[in-house]
Structures are given as structure tokens and as C-alpha cells.
Scaffold this motif. Structure first.
Motif, PDB file in Angstrom:
ATOM      1  N   MET A 120       0.838  -1.187   0.000  1.00  0.00           N
ATOM      2  CA  MET A 120       0.000   0.000   0.000  1.00  0.00           C
ATOM      3  C   MET A 120       0.876   1.241   0.000  1.00  0.00           C
ATOM      4  O   MET A 120       1.723   1.421   0.866  1.00  0.00           O
ATOM      5  CB  MET A 120      -0.926   0.010   1.228  1.00  0.00           C
ATOM      6  N   GLU A 121       0.683   2.126  -1.002  1.00  0.00           N
ATOM      7  CA  GLU A 121       1.519   3.315  -1.100  1.00  0.00           C
ATOM      8  C   GLU A 121       1.171   4.362  -0.042  1.00  0.00           C
ATOM      9  O   GLU A 121       2.044   5.017   0.519  1.00  0.00           O
ATOM     10  CB  GLU A 121       1.374   3.943  -2.493  1.00  0.00           C
ATOM     11  N   ILE A 122      -0.104   4.576   0.202  1.00  0.00           N
ATOM     12  CA  ILE A 122      -0.526   5.643   1.108  1.00  0.00           C
ATOM     13  C   ILE A 122      -0.212   5.249   2.551  1.00  0.00           C
ATOM     14  O   ILE A 122      -0.572   4.162   3.008  1.00  0.00           O
ATOM     15  CB  ILE A 122      -2.026   5.937   0.946  1.00  0.00           C
ATOM     16  N   THR A 123       0.468   6.151   3.262  1.00  0.00           N
ATOM     17  CA  THR A 123       0.904   5.834   4.622  1.00  0.00           C
ATOM     18  C   THR A 123       0.277   6.698   5.700  1.00  0.00           C
ATOM     19  O   THR A 123       0.346   6.340   6.873  1.00  0.00           O
ATOM     20  CB  THR A 123       2.436   5.992   4.734  1.00  0.00           C
ATOM     21  N   ALA A 124      -0.329   7.841   5.345  1.00  0.00           N
ATOM     22  CA  ALA A 124      -0.883   8.718   6.383  1.00  0.00           C
ATOM     23  C   ALA A 124      -1.728   9.815   5.753  1.00  0.00           C
ATOM     24  O   ALA A 124      -1.561  10.165   4.580  1.00  0.00           O
ATOM     25  CB  ALA A 124       0.240   9.357   7.211  1.00  0.00           C
ATOM     26  N   LEU A 125      -2.631  10.364   6.560  1.00  0.00           N
ATOM     27  CA  LEU A 125      -3.335  11.596   6.207  1.00  0.00           C
ATOM     28  C   LEU A 125      -2.383  12.752   6.468  1.00  0.00           C
ATOM     29  O   LEU A 125      -1.967  12.981   7.606  1.00  0.00           O
ATOM     30  CB  LEU A 125      -4.601  11.739   7.044  1.00  0.00           C
ATOM     31  N   GLY A 126      -2.025  13.493   5.415  1.00  0.00           N
ATOM     32  CA  GLY A 126      -1.023  14.538   5.554  1.00  0.00           C
ATOM     33  C   GLY A 126      -1.586  15.908   5.840  1.00  0.00           C
ATOM     34  O   GLY A 126      -1.033  16.661   6.652  1.00  0.00           O
ATOM     35  N   TYR A 127      -2.689  16.273   5.166  1.00  0.00           N
ATOM     36  CA  TYR A 127      -3.283  17.585   5.366  1.00  0.00           C
ATOM     37  C   TYR A 127      -4.745  17.564   4.948  1.00  0.00           C
ATOM     38  O   TYR A 127      -5.209  16.647   4.263  1.00  0.00           O
ATOM     39  CB  TYR A 127      -2.520  18.676   4.599  1.00  0.00           C
ATOM     40  N   ILE A 128      -5.451  18.597   5.370  1.00  0.00           N
ATOM     41  CA  ILE A 128      -6.851  18.784   5.017  1.00  0.00           C
ATOM     42  C   ILE A 128      -7.019  20.221   4.544  1.00  0.00           C
ATOM     43  O   ILE A 128      -6.477  21.154   5.146  1.00  0.00           O
ATOM     44  CB  ILE A 128      -7.785  18.530   6.219  1.00  0.00           C
ATOM     45  N   GLY A 136     -17.050  23.930   2.099  1.00  0.00           N
ATOM     46  CA  GLY A 136     -16.716  22.903   3.090  1.00  0.00           C
ATOM     47  C   GLY A 136     -15.413  22.198   2.749  1.00  0.00           C
ATOM     48  O   GLY A 136     -14.412  22.837   2.428  1.00  0.00           O
ATOM     49  N   LEU A 137     -15.442  20.868   2.801  1.00  0.00           N
ATOM     50  CA  LEU A 137     -14.221  20.110   2.516  1.00  0.00           C
ATOM     51  C   LEU A 137     -13.736  20.399   1.107  1.00  0.00           C
ATOM     52  O   LEU A 137     -14.472  20.240   0.129  1.00  0.00           O
ATOM     53  CB  LEU A 137     -14.483  18.611   2.677  1.00  0.00           C
ATOM     54  N   ALA A 138     -12.465  20.823   0.996  1.00  0.00           N
ATOM     55  CA  ALA A 138     -11.877  21.106  -0.309  1.00  0.00           C
ATOM     56  C   ALA A 138     -11.009  19.956  -0.783  1.00  0.00           C
ATOM     57  O   ALA A 138     -11.036  19.591  -1.966  1.00  0.00           O
ATOM     58  CB  ALA A 138     -11.048  22.388  -0.249  1.00  0.00           C
ATOM     59  N   VAL A 139     -10.215  19.372   0.132  1.00  0.00           N
ATOM     60  CA  VAL A 139      -9.284  18.325  -0.284  1.00  0.00           C
ATOM     61  C   VAL A 139      -8.820  17.535   0.928  1.00  0.00           C
ATOM     62  O   VAL A 139      -8.718  18.076   2.034  1.00  0.00           O
ATOM     63  CB  VAL A 139      -8.065  18.942  -1.013  1.00  0.00           C
ATOM     64  N   MET A 140      -8.551  16.260   0.709  1.00  0.00           N
ATOM     65  CA  MET A 140      -7.832  15.419   1.657  1.00  0.00           C
ATOM     66  C   MET A 140      -6.493  15.079   1.030  1.00  0.00           C
ATOM     67  O   MET A 140      -6.440  14.580  -0.098  1.00  0.00           O
ATOM     68  CB  MET A 140      -8.606  14.131   1.945  1.00  0.00           C
ATOM     69  N   GLY A 141      -5.408  15.362   1.738  1.00  0.00           N
ATOM     70  CA  GLY A 141      -4.075  15.110   1.218  1.00  0.00           C
ATOM     71  C   GLY A 141      -3.459  13.880   1.853  1.00  0.00           C
ATOM     72  O   GLY A 141      -3.255  13.841   3.068  1.00  0.00           O
ATOM     73  N   TRP A 142      -3.120  12.874   1.025  1.00  0.00           N
ATOM     74  CA  TRP A 142      -2.628  11.592   1.523  1.00  0.00           C
ATOM     75  C   TRP A 142      -1.156  11.419   1.149  1.00  0.00           C
ATOM     76  O   TRP A 142      -0.764  11.623   0.007  1.00  0.00           O
ATOM     77  CB  TRP A 142      -3.456  10.448   0.952  1.00  0.00           C
ATOM     78  N   GLU A 143      -0.354  11.012   2.121  1.00  0.00           N
ATOM     79  CA  GLU A 143       1.087  10.945   1.956  1.00  0.00           C
ATOM     80  C   GLU A 143       1.539   9.578   1.454  1.00  0.00           C
ATOM     81  O   GLU A 143       1.025   8.541   1.883  1.00  0.00           O
ATOM     82  CB  GLU A 143       1.778  11.248   3.289  1.00  0.00           C
ATOM     83  N   VAL A 144       2.526   9.591   0.536  1.00  0.00           N
ATOM     84  CA  VAL A 144       3.197   8.373   0.091  1.00  0.00           C
ATOM     85  C   VAL A 144       4.698   8.578   0.298  1.00  0.00           C
ATOM     86  O   VAL A 144       5.164   9.714   0.399  1.00  0.00           O
ATOM     87  CB  VAL A 144       2.881   8.032  -1.385  1.00  0.00           C
ATOM     88  N   PRO A 145       5.471   7.505   0.380  1.00  0.00           N
ATOM     89  CA  PRO A 145       6.885   7.646   0.758  1.00  0.00           C
ATOM     90  C   PRO A 145       7.782   8.313  -0.273  1.00  0.00           C
ATOM     91  O   PRO A 145       8.773   8.949   0.092  1.00  0.00           O
ATOM     92  CB  PRO A 145       7.324   6.199   1.007  1.00  0.00           C
ATOM     93  N   SER A 146       7.488   8.155  -1.579  1.00  0.00           N
ATOM     94  CA  SER A 146       8.438   8.630  -2.576  1.00  0.00           C
ATOM     95  C   SER A 146       7.756   8.824  -3.916  1.00  0.00           C
ATOM     96  O   SER A 146       6.588   8.464  -4.114  1.00  0.00           O
ATOM     97  CB  SER A 146       9.588   7.622  -2.731  1.00  0.00           C
ATOM     98  N   THR A 147       8.517   9.364  -4.874  1.00  0.00           N
ATOM     99  CA  THR A 147       8.016   9.545  -6.234  1.00  0.00           C
ATOM    100  C   THR A 147       7.621   8.214  -6.863  1.00  0.00           C
ATOM    101  O   THR A 147       6.630   8.127  -7.596  1.00  0.00           O
ATOM    102  CB  THR A 147       9.087  10.226  -7.107  1.00  0.00           C
ATOM    103  N   ALA A 148       8.382   7.164  -6.572  1.00  0.00           N
ATOM    104  CA  ALA A 148       8.072   5.854  -7.141  1.00  0.00           C
ATOM    105  C   ALA A 148       6.691   5.376  -6.706  1.00  0.00           C
ATOM    106  O   ALA A 148       5.895   4.882  -7.518  1.00  0.00           O
ATOM    107  CB  ALA A 148       9.142   4.842  -6.741  1.00  0.00           C
ATOM    108  N   GLU A 149       6.389   5.520  -5.417  1.00  0.00           N
ATOM    109  CA  GLU A 149       5.065   5.119  -4.934  1.00  0.00           C
ATOM    110  C   GLU A 149       3.966   6.020  -5.483  1.00  0.00           C
ATOM    111  O   GLU A 149       2.848   5.569  -5.741  1.00  0.00           O
ATOM    112  CB  GLU A 149       5.026   5.122  -3.409  1.00  0.00           C
ATOM    113  N   LEU A 150       4.281   7.293  -5.665  1.00  0.00           N
ATOM    114  CA  LEU A 150       3.298   8.216  -6.245  1.00  0.00           C
ATOM    115  C   LEU A 150       2.965   7.801  -7.678  1.00  0.00           C
ATOM    116  O   LEU A 150       1.790   7.763  -8.066  1.00  0.00           O
ATOM    117  CB  LEU A 150       3.852   9.641  -6.207  1.00  0.00           C
ATOM    118  N   ASP A 151       3.981   7.449  -8.450  1.00  0.00           N
ATOM    119  CA  ASP A 151       3.757   6.989  -9.824  1.00  0.00           C
ATOM    120  C   ASP A 151       2.989   5.678  -9.846  1.00  0.00           C
ATOM    121  O   ASP A 151       2.119   5.459 -10.707  1.00  0.00           O
ATOM    122  CB  ASP A 151       5.098   6.814 -10.535  1.00  0.00           C
ATOM    123  N   GLN A 152       3.316   4.793  -8.922  1.00  0.00           N
ATOM    124  CA  GLN A 152       2.616   3.504  -8.855  1.00  0.00           C
ATOM    125  C   GLN A 152       1.149   3.697  -8.544  1.00  0.00           C
ATOM    126  O   GLN A 152       0.271   3.062  -9.152  1.00  0.00           O
ATOM    127  CB  GLN A 152       3.284   2.633  -7.784  1.00  0.00           C
TER     128      GLN A 152
END
Length: 327
Positions: free
Chosen positions: A1-9, A59-75
Motif C-alpha cells: 500500500m503506497e498511502i501511509t498517512a493523512l497529511g493535510y486537510i 466545506g471540505l476542499a481536499v484530503m491530502g494523503w502521503e506516500v513515501p516517494s516519487t516511485a510510490e506516487l507513480d505507482q
């Protein structure tokens, strides 16, 4: 799983001054940006965790989800596109605004905007809380969690579980669908409630001390209509918390003592004991619904449902052990 955490709202709200006062004076965040119609708030060593855009009241505009690196983002981008999800690469200006190296943007089947990013920027100055608090519990656990009201959970379940790779922590099916998902050791970083409407229900931030929460509860009670759920403890994630109304009409949960799970061994399961072990009286809810939830709490109490605290040694009382055994 690439996503590791909720980063921002990100929130859309024209009530910028009200958001600023609540985020700093009650929640204890640090305001770091007052440029134009944007407000940004810190919770830790990240440059921002909460973003309020005053251009609308959506109201809610965006949920920002963190991934470890560019490779995981591309995946992740590749898997989304393979499932027919439109993915947009974030422009450099947007990445700079979010204080991240790279990001992609996409939407869930209900139209909620999500962003996935890597390499968030760290602030050069220490975090300075807006009021005296011990700090927020973030780090590898992320910012906290988000809970959405949705019209129906069934069309969204395959997207979050199978496409994004979120893992189900637990769920309820009656009187409506309710699913909790984890992406790290926090019991849940995302949840959705099939309430029949589309809106943010709440986001949660966790404090480092129960006293932070209690002192915040005192402050919140000084404002008429600010507290919407009284102090209580949840059955599934064991969070001791209260809920406040925001200038945008949804809630914020302010809590301590959330459950940490082992994602490698955790087994999803259906829950039946209701949302709270005690407290969390819904002050704005119709009386019939309040009574139903209250009855569930009282039933759980009558059956002796409680959370064992590993930080507190057992009583080792032979008399009490005999009483419990007889019951």
C-alpha cells in the motif's frame, strides 16, 4: 500500500477570522499564513497541516494523503488510471502551495477531491502552539482522521478499499453502513457514514495529554453552541474526546488516547456496541436518536464492556475477582 498517512486537510470557508480564532485559541494550532484569502495552520514540524481557503463556503476542499516517494506516487497514479480514475499531475505552483515536492489530484466516485503527495517540507522554526498544550500526536500516524457523510457507502467501498488500498478496521451495517479504515497504526485515518447526504462529518486531531483535552473542553464550554458532543470515549478506537462545531458547520473531534493497532495482524470485524462506551451525548441530535444511542451506552455498561488500559496495572483483588466471576 503506497498511502501511509493523512497529511493535510483543505477547507473552503469565508469565515477566516472565526477559523483562525478557533484553530489557535481552542485547538492550539499555530497560524502561519495570513496572505490574501488563505489561512494555514501548523500542528508539528510540517509547514502546514490545515489549510482554509476563503474563496467559497463549499466545506471540505481536499484530503491530502502521503506516500513515501516519487516511485510510490507513480505507482498509485498508474493503478488509479488503470481503474478509469482521471489523475492530474499537480503543477509546480500547487505543489509549492501545498509545501510538497510532488503531488497528484483525483476524485472519489462521490466527487470528493483527493491529493496524494510525497516529500512534505519541514519548517525551520519549532512549532509554537496557539495555547499551552503538550502537542499533537502526529508523526508516522499522520494528521489525524477524516469522517465523511456519504449518500451510500457501497459505491465508495471498492474505491477506498481496493483501489486506494485502505484497510478496513471495523464496520457497522445497521441502521446504515459505517466503515473505518486504517493506513498505519492509527485505528482509523478515514471513515465514511452512509447517512444519505454528502458532506464532511468531522476531522479529528489527537493531543499528547488528556489534560490538553480537558482544558480544551473547559474553553469550548465558554462559547454557546460550540460543544456538540460531550466528553466521552469511543468503543472502537478508544479515543477519549469531545466534538465542537466549526465555522463551516461540520465538527472537529478533539481527543486523546487513541488505539494503536498492528496493521499486519489486525482482522476487520463488524461492531455492535454502538459508537461510545460512555459520554458523547449528541447535544444537537433529535431526542429519539439521542435516547437510542444512550440506551446502547447503558447496555454496554450493564454488560461490563470497558477498555483495558495497559498502562495501569491490574487490581489483583481476590474479592473483586470472585464478584466478577459470579457475574
Amino acid at each position: 500500500m503506497e498511502i501511509t498517512a493523512l497529511g493535510y486537510i483543505g477547507i473552503n470557508s469565508s469565515q477566516l477570522d472565526q477559523w483562525g480564532r478557533m484553530a489557535t485559541g481552542l485547538l492550539g494550532m499555530e497560524q502561519v499564513d495570513r496572505g490574501g484569502k488563505m489561512r494555514a495552520f501548523r500542528m508539528d514540524d510540517r509547514k502546514q497541516r490545515l489549510i482554509v481557503d476563503g474563496s467559497s463556503d463549499a466545506g471540505l476542499a481536499v484530503m491530502g494523503w502521503e506516500v513515501p516517494s516519487t516511485a510510490e506516487l507513480d505507482q498509485l497514479a498508474g493503478r488509479l488510471e488503470s481503474h478509469g480514475v482521471k489523475v492530474t499531475r499537480g503543477a509546480r505552483a500547487l505543489a509549492d502551495e501545498r509545501h510538497v515536492a510532488e503531488l497528484i489530484a483525483f476524485a472519489d466516485p462521490a466527487g470528493n477531491r483527493l491529493e496524494a503527495f510525497c516529500a512534505p517540507e519541514l519548517a525551520s522554526e519549532p512549532f509554537k502552539p496557539g495555547r499551552p498544550i503538550s502537542g499533537f500526536r502526529t508523526g508516522a500516524l499522520g494528521m489525524g482522521h477524516v469522517v465523511l457523510n456519504v449518500e451510500d457507502v457501497e459505491p465508495l467501498l471498492p474505491f477506498y478499499r481496493d483501489v486506494l488500498g485502505f484497510h478496513v478496521s471495523d464496520f457497522g451495517l445497521k441502521p446504515y453502513g459505517l466503515y473505518f479504515f486504517h493506513v498505519n497504526g492509527r485505528h482509523h485515518s478515514f471513515a465514511m457514514v452512509g447517512s444519505g447526504r454528502k458532506a464532511m462529518h468531522h476531522f479529528m486531531v489527537e493531543l499528547g495529554s488528556l489534560d490538553d483535552v480537558g482544558q480544551g473542553y473547559d474553553l469550548a464550554q465558554l462559547e454557546d453552541g460550540r460543544v456538540v458532543y460531550t466528553l466521552g470515549r469511543h468503543t472502537n478506537d478508544h479515543m477519549t474526546s469531545f466534538y465542537v462545531n466549526t465555522p463551516s458547520g461540520f465538527f472537529i473531534e478533539y481527543g486523546w488516547g487513541g488505539r494503536i493497532i498492528d496493521p499486519q495482524t489486525w482482522q476487520p470485524h463488524e461492531t455492535f456496541d454502538g459508537p461510545s462506551l460512555w459520554g458523547h451525548e449528541r447535544l444537537t441530535m433529535p431526542e429519539e436518536q439521542r435516547r437510542r444511542l444512550r440506551d446502547m451506552r447503558l447496555d454496554a455498561a450493564a454488560r461490563g464492556v470497558r477498555v483495558a488500559d495497559p498502562r495501569v496495572p491490574p487490581l489483583n483483588c481476590a474479592w473483586l475477582d470472585q464478584v466478577v466471576a459470579r457475574e
